[in-house]
Design a protein around this motif. Structure first.
Motif, PDB file in Angstrom:
ATOM      1  N   ILE A 148      -4.271  -0.296  30.360  1.00  0.00           N
ATOM      2  CA  ILE A 148      -3.987  -0.324  28.927  1.00  0.00           C
ATOM      3  C   ILE A 148      -3.565   1.063  28.446  1.00  0.00           C
ATOM      4  CG2 ILE A 148      -5.029  -0.627  26.649  1.00  0.00           C
ATOM      5  CD1 ILE A 148      -6.722  -2.876  27.861  1.00  0.00           C
ATOM      6  N   ASP A 149      -4.258   2.092  28.920  1.00  0.00           N
ATOM      7  CA  ASP A 149      -3.885   3.467  28.544  1.00  0.00           C
ATOM      8  C   ASP A 149      -2.462   3.794  28.996  1.00  0.00           C
ATOM      9  OD1 ASP A 149      -6.275   4.046  27.303  1.00  0.00           O
ATOM     10  OD2 ASP A 149      -7.218   4.853  29.111  1.00  0.00           O
ATOM     11  N   VAL A 150      -2.111   3.384  30.212  1.00  0.00           N
ATOM     12  CA  VAL A 150      -0.768   3.652  30.732  1.00  0.00           C
ATOM     13  C   VAL A 150       0.283   2.953  29.877  1.00  0.00           C
ATOM     14  CG1 VAL A 150       0.790   3.206  32.666  1.00  0.00           C
ATOM     15  CG2 VAL A 150      -1.502   4.084  33.108  1.00  0.00           C
ATOM     16  N   VAL A 151       0.039   1.687  29.550  1.00  0.00           N
ATOM     17  CA  VAL A 151       1.002   0.915  28.759  1.00  0.00           C
ATOM     18  C   VAL A 151       1.213   1.545  27.385  1.00  0.00           C
ATOM     19  CG1 VAL A 151       1.404  -1.304  27.609  1.00  0.00           C
ATOM     20  CG2 VAL A 151       0.571  -1.252  29.959  1.00  0.00           C
ATOM     21  N   ILE A 152       0.126   1.895  26.704  1.00  0.00           N
ATOM     22  CA  ILE A 152       0.237   2.480  25.363  1.00  0.00           C
ATOM     23  C   ILE A 152       0.916   3.841  25.422  1.00  0.00           C
ATOM     24  CG2 ILE A 152      -1.042   3.282  23.357  1.00  0.00           C
ATOM     25  CD1 ILE A 152      -0.966   0.248  23.689  1.00  0.00           C
ATOM     26  N   ASP A 153       0.546   4.661  26.415  1.00  0.00           N
ATOM     27  CA  ASP A 153       1.130   6.005  26.505  1.00  0.00           C
ATOM     28  C   ASP A 153       2.629   5.943  26.765  1.00  0.00           C
ATOM     29  OD1 ASP A 153      -1.329   7.068  26.054  1.00  0.00           O
ATOM     30  OD2 ASP A 153      -1.761   7.571  28.147  1.00  0.00           O
ATOM     31  N   ILE A 154       3.036   5.109  27.714  1.00  0.00           N
ATOM     32  CA  ILE A 154       4.470   5.013  28.031  1.00  0.00           C
ATOM     33  C   ILE A 154       5.229   4.365  26.873  1.00  0.00           C
ATOM     34  CG2 ILE A 154       6.152   3.954  29.587  1.00  0.00           C
ATOM     35  CD1 ILE A 154       4.287   4.394  31.863  1.00  0.00           C
ATOM     36  N   SER A 155       4.601   3.389  26.223  1.00  0.00           N
ATOM     37  CA  SER A 155       5.255   2.747  25.078  1.00  0.00           C
ATOM     38  C   SER A 155       5.472   3.735  23.943  1.00  0.00           C
ATOM     39  CB  SER A 155       4.408   1.564  24.592  1.00  0.00           C
ATOM     40  OG  SER A 155       4.357   0.540  25.554  1.00  0.00           O
ATOM     41  N   CYS A 156       4.519   4.632  23.743  1.00  0.00           N
ATOM     42  CA  CYS A 156       4.665   5.637  22.677  1.00  0.00           C
ATOM     43  C   CYS A 156       5.833   6.583  22.977  1.00  0.00           C
ATOM     44  CB  CYS A 156       3.367   6.437  22.526  1.00  0.00           C
ATOM     45  SG  CYS A 156       2.017   5.519  21.754  1.00  0.00           S
ATOM     46  N   ILE A 157       6.137   6.777  24.267  1.00  0.00           N
ATOM     47  CA  ILE A 157       7.226   7.677  24.637  1.00  0.00           C
ATOM     48  C   ILE A 157       8.568   6.969  24.636  1.00  0.00           C
ATOM     49  CG2 ILE A 157       8.140   9.173  26.461  1.00  0.00           C
ATOM     50  CD1 ILE A 157       5.248   9.590  27.386  1.00  0.00           C
ATOM     51  N   TYR A 158       8.607   5.779  25.240  1.00  0.00           N
ATOM     52  CA  TYR A 158       9.889   5.112  25.460  1.00  0.00           C
ATOM     53  C   TYR A 158      10.073   3.837  24.634  1.00  0.00           C
ATOM     54  CZ  TYR A 158       9.922   8.109  29.595  1.00  0.00           C
ATOM     55  OH  TYR A 158       9.883   9.179  30.428  1.00  0.00           O
ATOM     56  N   GLY A 159       9.016   3.331  24.014  1.00  0.00           N
ATOM     57  CA  GLY A 159       9.108   2.048  23.331  1.00  0.00           C
ATOM     58  C   GLY A 159       9.424   2.129  21.855  1.00  0.00           C
ATOM     59  N   LEU A 160       9.456   3.342  21.298  1.00  0.00           N
ATOM     60  CA  LEU A 160       9.734   3.507  19.877  1.00  0.00           C
ATOM     61  C   LEU A 160      11.199   3.865  19.639  1.00  0.00           C
ATOM     62  CD1 LEU A 160       6.590   5.571  18.774  1.00  0.00           C
ATOM     63  CD2 LEU A 160       6.945   3.109  18.597  1.00  0.00           C
TER      64      LEU A 160
END
Length: 396
Positions: A286-298
């Motif tokens: 979950i931490d990995v998903v949120i962290d990567i999403s904050c970088i590349y998902g916005l």
């Protein structure tokens, strides 16, 4: 590791309905409440202990224990993502602190942090009003300190609370076990368990059940313990577990968790035993998903949310196991453990997940109808200027 993360999509009409569902934060406990009306006469700082409507849809969890036992640190690490090392600089709590946790319709409760120095059994303090609306009482014991005084306080607290409300779940966190060896952990838990239950037996209160957990803010044990506490306050838990059992049995999945992605509390899992290492892998994912999403998902301007309907992730471990995460709601995620040979039928898993997700939303809709009904009744009662049982509000 392969990662598939969806970019935020334009909000649709059904999103607005979901916003209303997951945003049920306050139920008229003060001026910040979403129910408060301009002329309702709500007073700042007035905390309504005895409102049965708000506590029914929003159970109250009391966090108690002696001073410096780690109560505030637990709350900050679990619900505020504070680093465990930063908690060393927290000041001692000197007043009762209330926090509303409203991440979803299932993770929806109030936490009351009680300072260790407050004697709420003093005749001038009406402890009955506190315990009357409580769903769970967590008593924190410092395992690295002499816990005889803590056990005496635990016995007094539990016996008084049980007389007021027999439905309270009593949870004992044997805390700060990170500084103990494995043998010492087991011996400490056995000693505290035996002494606490012997004290209840001597008082003729064997029917009071205490649940014990070894916890530390430096590993995932505190999240797992809080998960077990919160699950007892979710009336839909049997339905959720049954849905998960049906899902994994028809999809070739070994283990599945329904997680609150904000706090990393799992609100339900299937009937197979929970392994601590498995739970830790889920939290890390979950931490990995949120962290990567904050970088590349916005978007470039930072608009949108890092976790949305299209959020999904696949992580292949080196032991022929696949971790599979799918978004269920804005705050819930399904995390599955699948063998590589079973994951080859990903289409079947996705179809079954679609059915599972639809069933979860139906459970949400039923819950929302109950909450709306209670909110209407609550609003009508508050217009009368007193709580439903006629007890005046308490000013802290």
């Amino acid at each position: 590791m392969s990662q598939v993360l969806g970019k935020p999509q334009p909000e649709e009409e059904d999103d607005e309905e979901e916003d209303e569902l997951v945003g049920l934060a306050d139920y008229g406990d003060g001026p910040d409440s979403s129910d408060a009306e301009p002329d309702s006469g709500a007073e700042e700082g007035v905390l309504d202990f005895s409102d049965p409507f708000s506590t029914e849809v929003k159970p109250r969890i009391l966090l108690m224990g002696l001073r410096r036992s780690g109560k505030s640190s637990i709350q900050k690490v679990v619900f505020h993502k504070m680093s465990p090392n930063e908690t060393l600089f927290l000041e001692s709590t000197n007043k009762i602190c209330r926090e509303d946790v409203s991440n979803s319709s299932f993770v929806n409760f109030q936490i009351w942090d009680f300072p260790g120095q407050i004697d709420f059994f003093d005749p001038t303090f009406d402890y009955e009003m506190i315990f009357r609306g409580t769903g769970a009482l967590i008593f924190v014991i410092d395992s690295q300190d002499d816990y005889m005084e803590a056990l005496a306080r635990l016995h007094l607290t539990v016996t008084r609370a049980y007389k007021v409300n027999t439905d309270i779940n009593f949870e004992v966190f044997i805390h700060k076990v990170d500084g103990l060896s494995d043998d010492h952990k087991i011996e400490t838990q056995r000693d505290i368990h035996q002494r606490a239950n012997d004290d209840l037996a001597d008082a003729g209160l064997e029917k009071i059940h205490l649940s014990f957990y070894l916890t530390s803010i430096y590993d995932h044990s505190i999240f797992e313990a809080f998960s077990k506490v919160v699950q007892k306050l979710i009336p839909q838990l049997p339905t959720l577990e049954n849905l998960l059992n049906i899902f994994i049995s028809n999809s070739g999945i070994e283990k599945a968790f329904l997680f609150d992605v904000v706090s990393k509390i799992y609100i339900a899992t299937d009937s197979t035993p929970v392994d601590m290492q498995t739970y830790e892998l889920c939290c890390d994912m979950i931490d990995v998903v949120i962290d990567i999403s904050c970088i590349y998902g916005l978007k470039e301007d930072g608009a949108g949310t890092p976790y949305d309907k299209e959020s999904t992730a696949i992580i292949k471990l080196n032991n022929t196991t696949v971790l599979y995460l799918k978004e269920v709601t804005k705050f819930l995620a399904l995390v599955c453990f699948v063998r590589e040979e079973s994951f080859e039928r990903k289409g079947l898993i996705d179809y079954n997940f679609h059915c599972f997700r639809k069933a979860i939303h139906e459970v949400f809709e039923v819950r929302m109808k109950v909450v709306k009904s209670r909110k209407v009744q609550n609003r009508l009662q508050k217009k009368k200027g007193a709580t439903p049982n006629g007890t005046p509000r308490v000013l802290l």
